[in-house]
Write a protein that holds these residues in place. Structure first.
Motif, PDB file in Angstrom:
ATOM      1  N   GLY A  22      34.996  45.719  47.795  1.00 29.70           N
ATOM      2  CA  GLY A  22      36.136  45.136  48.646  1.00 29.70           C
ATOM      3  C   GLY A  22      36.429  43.844  48.882  1.00 29.70           C
ATOM      4  N   GLN A  23      35.541  42.858  48.159  1.00 32.67           N
ATOM      5  CA  GLN A  23      35.949  41.541  48.229  1.00 32.67           C
ATOM      6  C   GLN A  23      36.059  40.867  47.005  1.00 32.67           C
ATOM      7  N   ASP A  24      36.912  39.558  46.937  1.00 32.46           N
ATOM      8  CA  ASP A  24      36.941  38.902  45.761  1.00 32.46           C
ATOM      9  C   ASP A  24      35.565  38.281  45.280  1.00 32.46           C
ATOM     10  N   PRO A  25      35.246  38.108  43.744  1.00 26.62           N
ATOM     11  CA  PRO A  25      34.214  37.736  43.296  1.00 26.62           C
ATOM     12  C   PRO A  25      34.121  36.208  43.798  1.00 26.62           C
ATOM     13  N   LEU A  26      32.749  35.774  43.951  1.00 30.91           N
ATOM     14  CA  LEU A  26      32.745  34.414  44.363  1.00 30.91           C
ATOM     15  C   LEU A  26      31.712  33.547  43.313  1.00 30.91           C
ATOM     16  N   ALA A  27      32.294  32.768  42.677  1.00 34.67           N
ATOM     17  CA  ALA A  27      31.523  31.839  41.603  1.00 34.67           C
ATOM     18  C   ALA A  27      31.082  30.454  42.449  1.00 34.67           C
ATOM     19  N   VAL A  28      29.863  30.416  42.128  1.00 31.16           N
ATOM     20  CA  VAL A  28      29.203  29.018  43.003  1.00 31.16           C
ATOM     21  C   VAL A  28      28.262  28.472  42.100  1.00 31.16           C
ATOM     22  N   PRO A  29      27.829  27.186  42.081  1.00 30.95           N
ATOM     23  CA  PRO A  29      26.641  26.561  41.338  1.00 30.95           C
ATOM     24  C   PRO A  29      25.756  26.689  42.410  1.00 30.95           C
ATOM     25  N   TYR A  30      24.051  26.731  41.900  1.00 30.74           N
ATOM     26  CA  TYR A  30      23.180  27.174  42.705  1.00 30.74           C
ATOM     27  C   TYR A  30      22.009  26.333  42.368  1.00 30.74           C
ATOM     28  N   LEU A  31      20.884  26.304  43.228  1.00 32.23           N
ATOM     29  CA  LEU A  31      19.489  25.486  43.046  1.00 32.23           C
ATOM     30  C   LEU A  31      18.545  26.853  42.993  1.00 32.23           C
ATOM     31  N   GLU A  32      17.632  26.480  42.029  1.00 31.59           N
ATOM     32  CA  GLU A  32      16.471  27.280  42.025  1.00 31.59           C
ATOM     33  C   GLU A  32      15.038  26.612  42.250  1.00 31.59           C
ATOM     34  N   GLU A  33      14.579  27.590  43.142  1.00 30.35           N
ATOM     35  CA  GLU A  33      13.059  27.041  43.613  1.00 30.35           C
ATOM     36  C   GLU A  33      11.885  27.976  43.419  1.00 30.35           C
ATOM     37  N   GLN A  34      10.829  27.894  42.888  1.00 28.41           N
ATOM     38  CA  GLN A  34       9.807  28.457  42.607  1.00 28.41           C
ATOM     39  C   GLN A  34       8.795  28.326  43.782  1.00 28.41           C
ATOM     40  N   LEU A  35       8.634  29.473  44.229  1.00 26.65           N
ATOM     41  CA  LEU A  35       7.359  29.767  45.481  1.00 26.65           C
ATOM     42  C   LEU A  35       6.310  30.216  45.155  1.00 26.65           C
ATOM     43  N   PRO A  36       5.201  29.976  45.859  1.00 25.34           N
ATOM     44  CA  PRO A  36       3.797  30.653  45.624  1.00 25.34           C
ATOM     45  C   PRO A  36       4.204  32.196  45.587  1.00 25.34           C
ATOM     46  N   GLY A  37       3.226  32.791  44.912  1.00 18.96           N
ATOM     47  CA  GLY A  37       3.093  34.157  44.973  1.00 18.96           C
ATOM     48  C   GLY A  37       4.059  35.101  43.898  1.00 18.96           C
ATOM     49  N   GLY A  38       4.800  33.923  43.093  1.00 25.40           N
ATOM     50  CA  GLY A  38       5.683  34.697  42.275  1.00 25.40           C
ATOM     51  C   GLY A  38       7.159  34.754  42.619  1.00 25.40           C
ATOM     52  N   GLN A  39       7.636  34.433  43.861  1.00 27.50           N
ATOM     53  CA  GLN A  39       8.735  34.515  44.526  1.00 27.50           C
ATOM     54  C   GLN A  39       9.606  33.411  43.829  1.00 27.50           C
ATOM     55  N   THR A  40      11.043  33.495  43.874  1.00 28.21           N
ATOM     56  CA  THR A  40      11.827  32.635  43.195  1.00 28.21           C
ATOM     57  C   THR A  40      13.148  32.915  44.315  1.00 28.21           C
ATOM     58  N   ASN A  41      13.487  31.320  44.603  1.00 29.46           N
ATOM     59  CA  ASN A  41      14.766  31.487  45.698  1.00 29.46           C
ATOM     60  C   ASN A  41      15.899  30.893  44.616  1.00 29.46           C
ATOM     61  N   PHE A  42      17.149  31.502  44.813  1.00 28.46           N
ATOM     62  CA  PHE A  42      18.296  30.826  44.390  1.00 28.46           C
ATOM     63  C   PHE A  42      19.261  30.708  45.340  1.00 28.46           C
ATOM     64  N   SER A  43      19.556  29.402  45.679  1.00 29.02           N
ATOM     65  CA  SER A  43      20.536  29.015  46.901  1.00 29.02           C
ATOM     66  C   SER A  43      21.851  28.541  46.494  1.00 29.02           C
ATOM     67  N   SER A  44      22.642  28.553  47.415  1.00 27.43           N
ATOM     68  CA  SER A  44      23.957  27.811  47.086  1.00 27.43           C
ATOM     69  C   SER A  44      24.634  27.691  48.572  1.00 27.43           C
ATOM     70  N   GLU A  45      25.323  26.646  48.665  1.00 31.48           N
ATOM     71  CA  GLU A  45      25.990  26.442  49.861  1.00 31.48           C
ATOM     72  C   GLU A  45      27.637  25.776  49.221  1.00 31.48           C
ATOM     73  N   ALA A  46      28.458  26.811  49.282  1.00 36.86           N
ATOM     74  CA  ALA A  46      30.015  26.488  48.857  1.00 36.86           C
ATOM     75  C   ALA A  46      30.664  27.253  49.456  1.00 36.86           C
ATOM     76  N   ASN A  47      31.961  26.695  49.685  1.00 38.81           N
ATOM     77  CA  ASN A  47      33.021  27.373  50.375  1.00 38.81           C
ATOM     78  C   ASN A  47      32.621  27.763  51.659  1.00 38.81           C
ATOM     79  N   ARG A  48      31.823  26.875  52.326  1.00 42.83           N
ATOM     80  CA  ARG A  48      31.284  27.061  53.743  1.00 42.83           C
ATOM     81  C   ARG A  48      30.726  28.222  53.772  1.00 42.83           C
ATOM     82  N   GLN A  49      29.975  28.758  52.918  1.00 44.02           N
ATOM     83  CA  GLN A  49      29.076  29.989  52.968  1.00 44.02           C
ATOM     84  C   GLN A  49      27.611  29.399  52.489  1.00 44.02           C
ATOM     85  N   ARG A  50      26.567  29.891  53.164  1.00 42.27           N
ATOM     86  CA  ARG A  50      25.147  29.748  52.620  1.00 42.27           C
ATOM     87  C   ARG A  50      24.733  30.880  52.186  1.00 42.27           C
ATOM     88  N   LEU A  51      24.555  31.029  50.803  1.00 37.96           N
ATOM     89  CA  LEU A  51      23.820  31.912  49.896  1.00 37.96           C
ATOM     90  C   LEU A  51      22.567  31.938  49.471  1.00 37.96           C
TER      91      LEU A  51
END
Length: 221
Positions: free
Chosen positions: A148-177
């Protein structure tokens, strides 16, 4: 020259030769190959017809991945299943091929299989339901799609964390993802598909959960 000194000088070339020998305390890793294709069961053996070259490959669950049990659960209608796996590919003396499994990325009975677009440029794909959402990460950026919403294309940062976790994050269009993925078997509640990663999408104050898998651009994972 005393006998003790004579022995010491005699051993010096031997010690020098030992220092030149290569040494590694880690066992050598054998090369593996990632294959996708349709799986069928033939006389109790799982056989894959690969997307790459249409080869017939027997699948051996050498690493106890649980693939045979998952196939039994999903293959209720007798239709071929799509699988994305990694393992050691060996050719037998009779010319047949075997893949000794080390990783199952996904197993599904519906959706895109060999026809998935730009697989080699895909870093990660995550999907969830209620409400429906998906994240597609490539070498170019991140694409968020929600029901029900328009697609959102954004740049991102990747961070490797202990235990094999990975975080992909972005702050664009006044949104935190934030998209968090972790190496853990994940079953899609809507389709029954099995993936090798759990996913959690945090969008502003909303948290959504789903499953994910790494694509061809990720390398060995």
């Amino acid at each position: 020259m005393t006998p003790s000194r004579t022995l010491l000088f005699a051993l010096l070339p031997l010690f020098a030769g030992c220092q030149m020998l290569p040494w590694s305390g880690e066992p050598s890793r054998q090369a593996t190959e990632r294959l996708q294709g349709e799986i069928t069961r033939n006389d109790g053996t799982l056989v894959m017809r690969t997307c790459q070259g249409q080869r017939q490959v027997k699948l051996l669950d050498a690493a106890a991945t649980g693939l045979p049990d998952d196939v039994m659960i999903l293959a209720t209608g007798g239709e071929p299943l799509f699988a994305d796996v990694r393992g050691q590919l060996k050719t037998q003396s009779d010319g047949t091929s075997q893949l000794q499994l080390s990783q199952v990325y996904r197993l599904q009975s519906e959706g895109q299989g060999c026809e998935v677009r730009d697989f080699n440029q895909l870093t990660l794909r995550a999907v969830g339901h209620e409400p429906g959402w998906s994240v597609r990460i490539t070498t170019s950026g991140m694409l968020l799609e929600r029901q029900g919403q328009d697609p959102l294309a954004v740049p991102y940062l990747e961070e490797q964390l202990p235990g094999g976790q990975t975080n992909f994050s972005s702050e664009a269009n006044r949104q935190r993802l934030d998209l968090w993925v972790a190496p853990q078997r994940c079953v899609d509640g809507a389709t029954g598909a099995v993936s090798h990663l759990t996913a959690e999408l945090r969008l502003d104050d909303q948290t959504l959960r789903g499953c994910a898998y790494y694509g061809g651009a990720r390398g060995v994972n």
